[in-house]
Scaffold this motif. Sequence first.
Motif, short mmCIF file in Angstrom:
data_model
loop_
_atom_site.label_atom_id
_atom_site.label_comp_id
_atom_site.label_asym_id
_atom_site.label_seq_id
_atom_site.Cartn_x
_atom_site.Cartn_y
_atom_site.Cartn_z
N GLU A 2 37.44 19.43 -16.12
CA GLU A 2 38.28 19.76 -14.98
C GLU A 2 37.75 21.01 -14.28
N ASN A 3 37.83 21.00 -12.95
CA ASN A 3 37.36 22.19 -12.25
C ASN A 3 38.47 23.23 -12.14
N VAL A 4 38.07 24.44 -11.82
CA VAL A 4 38.99 25.58 -11.78
C VAL A 4 40.05 25.41 -10.70
N ILE A 5 39.70 24.82 -9.59
CA ILE A 5 40.65 24.64 -8.50
C ILE A 5 41.82 23.76 -8.94
N ASP A 6 41.52 22.66 -9.63
CA ASP A 6 42.58 21.78 -10.12
C ASP A 6 43.46 22.50 -11.15
N LEU A 7 42.83 23.28 -12.01
CA LEU A 7 43.57 24.03 -13.02
C LEU A 7 44.51 25.03 -12.36
N LYS A 8 44.03 25.77 -11.37
CA LYS A 8 44.87 26.74 -10.68
C LYS A 8 46.06 26.06 -10.01
N ARG A 9 45.83 24.90 -9.43
CA ARG A 9 46.93 24.17 -8.77
C ARG A 9 47.96 23.69 -9.77
N ARG A 10 47.49 23.15 -10.90
CA ARG A 10 48.42 22.67 -11.94
C ARG A 10 49.26 23.81 -12.48
N ILE A 11 48.61 24.93 -12.79
CA ILE A 11 49.34 26.09 -13.31
C ILE A 11 50.33 26.59 -12.25
N GLY A 12 49.90 26.62 -11.00
CA GLY A 12 50.78 27.06 -9.92
C GLY A 12 52.03 26.20 -9.81
#
Length: 76
Positions: A2-12
Amino acid sequence: MENVIDLKRRIGRRLQTLRKQHHLSQEVVAKVLGVRAITYCGYEDGKQLIHTRHCVKLARFYGVSLDYLLTLSNHR
């Protein structure tokens, strides 16, 4: 992986859900963390990756596991 952008969105999204479930404003949660509201807004919007110390503080504040907060588990 998974890329960091997707991770940041999920956490957000998880942060926003928890905040709304507790009927809190972004400003209140920002004060809990000791950050400006614009910084916390960036966490929820997935524009900034939340710091580890803030993850720990929010997990304790909301009474959830770090795995749940970081979207690694759906078990609180």
